[in-house]
Design a protein around this motif. Structure first.
Motif, PDB file in Angstrom:
ATOM      1  N   GLY A   1       0.819  -1.202   0.000  1.00 22.51           N
ATOM      2  CA  GLY A   1       0.000   0.000   0.000  1.00 22.51           C
ATOM      3  C   GLY A   1       0.856   1.256   0.000  1.00 22.51           C
ATOM      4  O   GLY A   1       2.080   1.215  -0.024  1.00 22.51           O
ATOM      5  N   THR A   2       0.188   2.378   0.032  1.00 21.59           N
ATOM      6  CA  THR A   2       0.847   3.680  -0.003  1.00 21.59           C
ATOM      7  C   THR A   2       0.722   4.338   1.348  1.00 21.59           C
ATOM      8  O   THR A   2      -0.387   4.522   1.851  1.00 21.59           O
ATOM      9  CB  THR A   2       0.218   4.565  -1.085  1.00 21.59           C
ATOM     10  N   GLU A   3       1.837   4.669   1.932  1.00 21.45           N
ATOM     11  CA  GLU A   3       1.836   5.336   3.223  1.00 21.45           C
ATOM     12  C   GLU A   3       1.700   6.840   3.007  1.00 21.45           C
ATOM     13  O   GLU A   3       2.414   7.425   2.205  1.00 21.45           O
ATOM     14  CB  GLU A   3       3.123   5.026   3.993  1.00 21.45           C
ATOM     15  N   ILE A   4       0.790   7.459   3.728  1.00 24.38           N
ATOM     16  CA  ILE A   4       0.554   8.888   3.610  1.00 24.38           C
ATOM     17  C   ILE A   4       1.431   9.605   4.628  1.00 24.38           C
ATOM     18  O   ILE A   4       1.292   9.411   5.833  1.00 24.38           O
ATOM     19  CB  ILE A   4      -0.924   9.220   3.853  1.00 24.38           C
ATOM     20  N   GLU A   5       2.329  10.420   4.116  1.00 23.30           N
ATOM     21  CA  GLU A   5       3.222  11.152   4.997  1.00 23.30           C
ATOM     22  C   GLU A   5       2.496  12.387   5.534  1.00 23.30           C
ATOM     23  O   GLU A   5       1.763  13.057   4.815  1.00 23.30           O
ATOM     24  CB  GLU A   5       4.481  11.584   4.245  1.00 23.30           C
ATOM     25  N   PRO A   6       2.669  12.698   6.809  1.00 25.49           N
ATOM     26  CA  PRO A   6       2.016  13.889   7.369  1.00 25.49           C
ATOM     27  C   PRO A   6       2.622  15.159   6.781  1.00 25.49           C
ATOM     28  O   PRO A   6       3.775  15.188   6.349  1.00 25.49           O
ATOM     29  CB  PRO A   6       2.304  13.768   8.866  1.00 25.49           C
ATOM     30  N   LEU A   7       1.803  16.211   6.735  1.00 21.16           N
ATOM     31  CA  LEU A   7       2.274  17.491   6.222  1.00 21.16           C
ATOM     32  C   LEU A   7       3.333  18.074   7.153  1.00 21.16           C
ATOM     33  O   LEU A   7       3.245  17.960   8.369  1.00 21.16           O
ATOM     34  CB  LEU A   7       1.108  18.472   6.104  1.00 21.16           C
ATOM     35  N   ALA A   8       4.333  18.682   6.532  1.00 23.71           N
ATOM     36  CA  ALA A   8       5.337  19.388   7.313  1.00 23.71           C
ATOM     37  C   ALA A   8       4.691  20.623   7.943  1.00 23.71           C
ATOM     38  O   ALA A   8       3.643  21.086   7.488  1.00 23.71           O
ATOM     39  CB  ALA A   8       6.510  19.797   6.420  1.00 23.71           C
ATOM     40  N   PRO A   9       5.288  21.161   8.999  1.00 27.48           N
ATOM     41  CA  PRO A   9       4.697  22.355   9.636  1.00 27.48           C
ATOM     42  C   PRO A   9       4.487  23.497   8.655  1.00 27.48           C
ATOM     43  O   PRO A   9       3.467  24.193   8.723  1.00 27.48           O
ATOM     44  CB  PRO A   9       5.723  22.705  10.721  1.00 27.48           C
ATOM     45  N   ARG A  10       5.446  23.698   7.737  1.00 29.42           N
ATOM     46  CA  ARG A  10       5.271  24.775   6.766  1.00 29.42           C
ATOM     47  C   ARG A  10       4.109  24.498   5.833  1.00 29.42           C
ATOM     48  O   ARG A  10       3.348  25.405   5.468  1.00 29.42           O
ATOM     49  CB  ARG A  10       6.566  24.966   5.973  1.00 29.42           C
ATOM     50  N   GLY A  11       3.957  23.239   5.419  1.00 30.94           N
ATOM     51  CA  GLY A  11       2.825  22.887   4.561  1.00 30.94           C
ATOM     52  C   GLY A  11       1.497  23.062   5.264  1.00 30.94           C
ATOM     53  O   GLY A  11       0.515  23.526   4.671  1.00 30.94           O
ATOM     54  N   THR A  12       1.445  22.712   6.544  1.00 29.41           N
ATOM     55  CA  THR A  12       0.226  22.915   7.314  1.00 29.41           C
ATOM     56  C   THR A  12      -0.124  24.391   7.421  1.00 29.41           C
ATOM     57  O   THR A  12      -1.290  24.789   7.304  1.00 29.41           O
ATOM     58  CB  THR A  12       0.390  22.309   8.720  1.00 29.41           C
ATOM     59  N   LEU A  13       0.898  25.232   7.627  1.00 28.39           N
ATOM     60  CA  LEU A  13       0.665  26.671   7.725  1.00 28.39           C
ATOM     61  C   LEU A  13       0.116  27.227   6.417  1.00 28.39           C
ATOM     62  O   LEU A  13      -0.849  28.006   6.407  1.00 28.39           O
ATOM     63  CB  LEU A  13       1.973  27.369   8.097  1.00 28.39           C
ATOM     64  N   VAL A  14       0.704  26.816   5.285  1.00 25.68           N
ATOM     65  CA  VAL A  14       0.244  27.298   3.983  1.00 25.68           C
ATOM     66  C   VAL A  14      -1.189  26.839   3.726  1.00 25.68           C
ATOM     67  O   VAL A  14      -2.028  27.593   3.220  1.00 25.68           O
ATOM     68  CB  VAL A  14       1.193  26.807   2.872  1.00 25.68           C
ATOM     69  N   PHE A  15      -1.496  25.602   4.086  1.00 19.25           N
ATOM     70  CA  PHE A  15      -2.846  25.076   3.881  1.00 19.25           C
ATOM     71  C   PHE A  15      -3.874  25.862   4.692  1.00 19.25           C
ATOM     72  O   PHE A  15      -4.933  26.241   4.182  1.00 19.25           O
ATOM     73  CB  PHE A  15      -2.879  23.595   4.270  1.00 19.25           C
TER      74      PHE A  15
ATOM     75  N   VAL B   1      -1.373  37.544  -0.014  1.00 13.64           N
ATOM     76  CA  VAL B   1      -0.923  37.008   1.275  1.00 13.64           C
ATOM     77  C   VAL B   1      -0.214  35.674   1.082  1.00 13.64           C
ATOM     78  O   VAL B   1       0.850  35.411   1.665  1.00 13.64           O
ATOM     79  CB  VAL B   1      -2.120  36.866   2.240  1.00 13.64           C
ATOM     80  N   MET B   2      -0.793  34.794   0.250  1.00 17.07           N
ATOM     81  CA  MET B   2      -0.182  33.499  -0.019  1.00 17.07           C
ATOM     82  C   MET B   2       1.162  33.662  -0.725  1.00 17.07           C
ATOM     83  O   MET B   2       2.130  32.940  -0.446  1.00 17.07           O
ATOM     84  CB  MET B   2      -1.123  32.659  -0.874  1.00 17.07           C
ATOM     85  N   TRP B   3       1.246  34.599  -1.629  1.00 14.08           N
ATOM     86  CA  TRP B   3       2.490  34.857  -2.356  1.00 14.08           C
ATOM     87  C   TRP B   3       3.590  35.284  -1.383  1.00 14.08           C
ATOM     88  O   TRP B   3       4.716  34.757  -1.416  1.00 14.08           O
ATOM     89  CB  TRP B   3       2.239  35.943  -3.392  1.00 14.08           C
ATOM     90  N   LEU B   4       3.269  36.240  -0.514  1.00 16.92           N
ATOM     91  CA  LEU B   4       4.258  36.718   0.457  1.00 16.92           C
ATOM     92  C   LEU B   4       4.659  35.606   1.412  1.00 16.92           C
ATOM     93  O   LEU B   4       5.849  35.436   1.737  1.00 16.92           O
ATOM     94  CB  LEU B   4       3.671  37.901   1.225  1.00 16.92           C
ATOM     95  N   LEU B   5       3.680  34.806   1.860  1.00 17.33           N
ATOM     96  CA  LEU B   5       3.972  33.743   2.818  1.00 17.33           C
ATOM     97  C   LEU B   5       4.902  32.691   2.224  1.00 17.33           C
ATOM     98  O   LEU B   5       5.897  32.299   2.855  1.00 17.33           O
ATOM     99  CB  LEU B   5       2.659  33.093   3.262  1.00 17.33           C
TER     100      LEU B   5
END
Length: 308
Positions: A77-91, A122-126
């Motif tokens: 199967g495919t293991e789902i890796e958790p989002l990194a802290p930066r990815g969580t912030l962007v999301f 805001v997303m661009w700057l972040l």
């Protein structure tokens, strides 16, 4: 006989040892030993037999002295890796930017697209701040995402809305609304016909044209006409695969053919379309009948009381 048996046993033992050595060599990643098995095929090779697989597993479990094997973890199967802290912030910031658009419009009175552009800024700057100095993360920035936009689709909707604005300014949409109202007695039926038209015409220009056909002074916001048009135009586009932007995207991404969709999906989509209209109109008709009966009963009681 004893000699032959001993020779056969020794030969078989040597062959098994050769297989074992070859398996161990294969585990280590070195070239396979030659002998009774020849080249050491991989576990997914057609030439890899069940006996060889068992021997390789035993060799990996009990290697000879002085041989260090490297264990390889096999996962299914495919293991789902958790989002990194930066990815969580962007999301989270992206979701908040979308949700803040109506709030922006309510407090500033500016058009909603300006709220979307502010969220994009805001997303661009972040993303620029988070990935600053790391060229390997340039695909995660907003300019890379903007490069993947469907420019032709954006220009299509831009042209459609300009065309609808021109038709509204010329008065043709008002003439069409007058013609439909004069020849079709029910507004509910008009909304159903608009929904069927959205199976061929994209629902965005169709609803935009409808907004130019009927004045909000006559038909206020959240009236039954607009609610039914919103349902019919949004759902009727699924009757045919070409009736909505998502259907066209489905044809492009999944290679779905028009005839296949028409044979397998259109009838069910049309049935669901009619069922949805019925589910919307029947309760309103029942409630309207109940209210009308209550009004008639109340009027009759008031009249009887006045007579007596």
């Amino acid at each position: 006989g004893a000699g032959a048996g001993a020779g056969a046993g020794a030969g078989a033992g040597a062959g098994m040892e050769g297989l074992r050595d070859a398996a161990v060599t294969g585990v280590q990643g070195a070239p396979a030993a030659t002998g009774t098995v020849g080249a050491n095929p991989g576990p997914f090779s057609p030439a890899f037999t069940t006996e060889q697989l068992v021997i390789q597993q035993e060799a990996a479990a009990y290697p000879p002295e002085g041989v260090v094997t490297e264990s390889v973890a096999v996962t299914t199967g495919t293991e789902i890796e958790p989002l990194a802290p930066r990815g969580t912030l962007v999301f989270i910031i992206g979701i908040l930017s979308l949700l803040s658009v109506p709030v922006f419009n309510e407090f500033t009175g500016l058009p909603p697209y300006l709220g979307m552009l502010c969220g994009l800024g805001v997303m661009w700057l972040l993303t620029d701040v988070i990935h600053a100095g790391d060229q390997s993360r340039s695909p995660l920035r907003v300019p890379a995402a903007l490069g993947k936009l469907d420019t032709s689709g954006i220009l299509f909707f831009f042209g459609v809305l300009l065309s609808v604005g021109a038709l509204e300014s010329s008065g043709l949409l008002l003439d069409l609304a007058t013609y439909l109202s004069d020849n079709i007695p029910s507004l509910d039926l008009i909304a159903a016909i608009i929904g069927l038209a959205s199976a061929v015409i994209d629902n965005v220009p169709l609803v935009a044209a409808t907004m130019g056909m009927y004045d909000t002074a006559t038909y206020p916001v959240d009236s039954q006409l607009w609610q039914l048009i919103a349902y019919c135009a949004g759902t009727g586009g699924s009757i045919l695969v070409i009736g909505s932007a998502s259907g066209v995207a489905l044809m492009g991404l999944e290679q779905v053919e028009f005839l296949w969709y028409f044979k397998n999906v259109s009838l069910a989509a049309f049935g669901g379309y009619l069922a949805g209209i019925a589910a919307y109109l029947v309760p309103k008709a029942i409630m309207g009948g109940v209210v009308a009966n209550a009004a008639v009963t109340s009027a009759a009681a008031t009249s009887a009381a006045a007579t007596s």
